[in-house]
Design a protein around this motif. Structure first.
Motif, PDB file in Angstrom:
ATOM      1  N   ASP A   1      19.102  56.184  45.645  1.00 30.90           N
ATOM      2  CA  ASP A   1      18.532  54.919  45.176  1.00 30.90           C
ATOM      3  C   ASP A   1      17.738  55.074  43.881  1.00 30.90           C
ATOM      4  O   ASP A   1      17.243  54.090  43.346  1.00 30.90           O
TER       5      ASP A   1
ATOM      6  N   ARG B   1      30.798  58.319  47.769  1.00 31.67           N
ATOM      7  CA  ARG B   1      30.387  56.934  47.953  1.00 31.67           C
ATOM      8  C   ARG B   1      29.004  56.912  48.594  1.00 31.67           C
ATOM      9  O   ARG B   1      28.764  57.583  49.601  1.00 31.67           O
ATOM     10  N   GLY B   2      28.084  56.205  47.967  1.00 35.66           N
ATOM     11  CA  GLY B   2      26.718  56.142  48.454  1.00 35.66           C
ATOM     12  C   GLY B   2      25.841  57.268  47.945  1.00 35.66           C
ATOM     13  O   GLY B   2      24.654  57.297  48.209  1.00 35.66           O
TER      14      GLY B   2
END
Length: 82
Positions: free
Chosen positions: A35, A59-60
């Motif tokens: 994040d 992914r992520g």
């Protein structure tokens, strides 16, 4: 007094690396930092005394796989500058 995640990681890393000779030779897995921007992660690692990131390319993760060819050079440059 509430301890932030950054404060906890700094204290834990400092305690773990103290007198071990590992300071400056430890990389941090970045999956839990997805994040944050490259700049933020680079600053955090520098503050912790960590020598570099183990970037997640999935992914992520910090680097999306479909953008790896573009993002990895950007990440490399960012971490090199910090």
């Amino acid at each position: 007094m509430q301890l932030s995640r950054r404060g906890f990681l700094g204290a834990a890393a400092g305690a773990a690396l103290a007198d071990t000779g590992l300071a400056g030779r430890v990389c941090l897995f970045t999956d839990h930092l997805a994040d944050f921007s490259y700049q933020e992660v680079a600053r955090m690692l520098k503050d912790l005394g960590v020598s570099g990131p183990d970037l997640t390319v999935r992914r992520g993760g910090l680097v999306p796989p479909d953008r790896a060819a573009v993002e990895l050079p950007k990440a490399f440059q960012t971490f090199r500058e910090h």
